[in-house]
Design a protein around this motif. Structure first.
Motif, PDB file in Angstrom:
ATOM      1  N   SER A  65       0.821  -1.200   0.000  1.00 54.53           N
ATOM      2  CA  SER A  65       0.000   0.000   0.000  1.00 54.53           C
ATOM      3  C   SER A  65       0.861   1.258   0.000  1.00 54.53           C
ATOM      4  CB  SER A  65      -0.919   0.000   1.227  1.00 54.53           C
ATOM      5  OG  SER A  65      -1.714   1.169   1.240  1.00 54.53           O
ATOM      6  N   ALA A  92      -2.824  -3.149  -2.822  1.00 56.66           N
ATOM      7  CA  ALA A  92      -2.215  -3.866  -1.698  1.00 56.66           C
ATOM      8  C   ALA A  92      -2.949  -5.167  -1.424  1.00 56.66           C
ATOM      9  CB  ALA A  92      -2.204  -2.987  -0.452  1.00 56.66           C
ATOM     10  N   ASN A 192      -4.144   4.866   3.697  1.00 54.47           N
ATOM     11  CA  ASN A 192      -4.229   3.789   2.712  1.00 54.47           C
ATOM     12  C   ASN A 192      -3.787   2.458   3.313  1.00 54.47           C
ATOM     13  OD1 ASN A 192      -4.642   4.393  -0.496  1.00 54.47           O
ATOM     14  ND2 ASN A 192      -4.016   6.239   0.595  1.00 54.47           N
ATOM     15  N   ALA A 196      -6.208  -0.782   4.056  1.00 54.96           N
ATOM     16  CA  ALA A 196      -5.971  -2.066   3.391  1.00 54.96           C
ATOM     17  C   ALA A 196      -6.094  -3.204   4.406  1.00 54.96           C
ATOM     18  CB  ALA A 196      -4.591  -2.076   2.744  1.00 54.96           C
TER      19      ALA A 196
END
Length: 259
Positions: A65, A92, A192, A196
């Protein structure tokens, strides 16, 4: 999906897959500092090296990620999934199955169809724009797409895929878009990586249930849209409020103390 789509969709999604992989590979092999005044140090390569030592799945997920997000922050070519600022979540999740779990590429291409279908449900019935609905429409939707995709890759039935997506989006409702200095770096890059991981958590939770739930994905998409409209404009990608003001306040406090 293949029953209703043109066969050229597979060719397009193969290009998407390869573009994601190239972005990840560049990110994993690049060190240094990201462009801009914040001088954020790249972390993807460090996390990936830690994964190689430990074989820890979450460490790989973070590395992948970070790699994609850092490429975005440095002006590299990435896939909007669904946006530039949220481009680390879906790749990811996808490539963790590819690298760590050795999932065949053909199934991963089909998984992108699931993620794309979910993302388009939000795009056409609400918004994926941080300027319109805040970060719930970017990271929230990316997590929603990834969670449903993960459930598919774990061979969950359609009701569970929908539930996994619903959970992921529901628990990002109200998330603001207020990056420091207006740059897609803080808190975006870390956000992010953590989302993920949350996509896996949401899918795992859904899979462990019998699929019964009271709130539908359609309902959450509608609520996200309403929440975004009600959100003050300074929390919708204007850098006029929230975290975006931290550096400014620190500078002002410093001046006050000096006086």
């Amino acid at each position: 999906v293949d029953r209703f789509e043109d066969k050229s969709l597979n060719d397009y999604l193969l290009e998407v897959f390869e573009t994601m992989e190239k972005a990840i590979n560049r990110g994993l092999n690049t060190e240094g500092v990201l462009p801009g005044r914040l001088q954020i140090k790249r972390k993807a390569k460090y996390f990936y090296n830690q994964y190689l030592k430990t074989n820890n799945f979450s460490t790989l997920l973070y590395a992948l990620s970070l790699a994609s997000s850092e490429e975005n922050a440095s002006g590299g070519i990435i896939v909007t999934a669904p946006t530039c600022g949220s481009c680390g979540v879906v790749p990811a999740a996808l490539f963790s199955f590819y690298y760590h779990l050795k999932m065949p590429k053909e199934k991963l291409i089909n998984a992108l169809k699931v993620a794309g279908l979910i993302g388009n449900l939000v795009k056409f019935n609400a918004s994926i724009s941080g300027a319109e609905v805040g970060c719930q429409g970017e990271i929230g939707v990316a997590c929603c797409m990834a969670s449903g995709m993960i459930a598919y890759l774990k061979d969950a039935r359609s009701e569970i895929i929908e539930y996994a997506s619903e959970i992921a989006l529901e628990h990002h409702l109200g998330m603001t878009c207020d990056p420091i200095d207006g740059m897609v770096q803080i808190p975006c890059i870390e956000r992010n990586a953590l989302s993920a991981q949350y996509a896996f958590n949401a899918s795992e939770y859904a899979i462990m249930t019998d699929g019964t739930h009271h709130i539908t994905l359609d309902s959450v998409i509608e609520v996200m849209n309403e929440t975004g409209k009600d959100m003050h404009s300074k929390y919708r990608e204007t850098s006029l409020g929230g975290l975006a003001l931290i550096n400014r306040k620190k500078a002002e406090d410093g001046k006050t103390r000096k006086v």
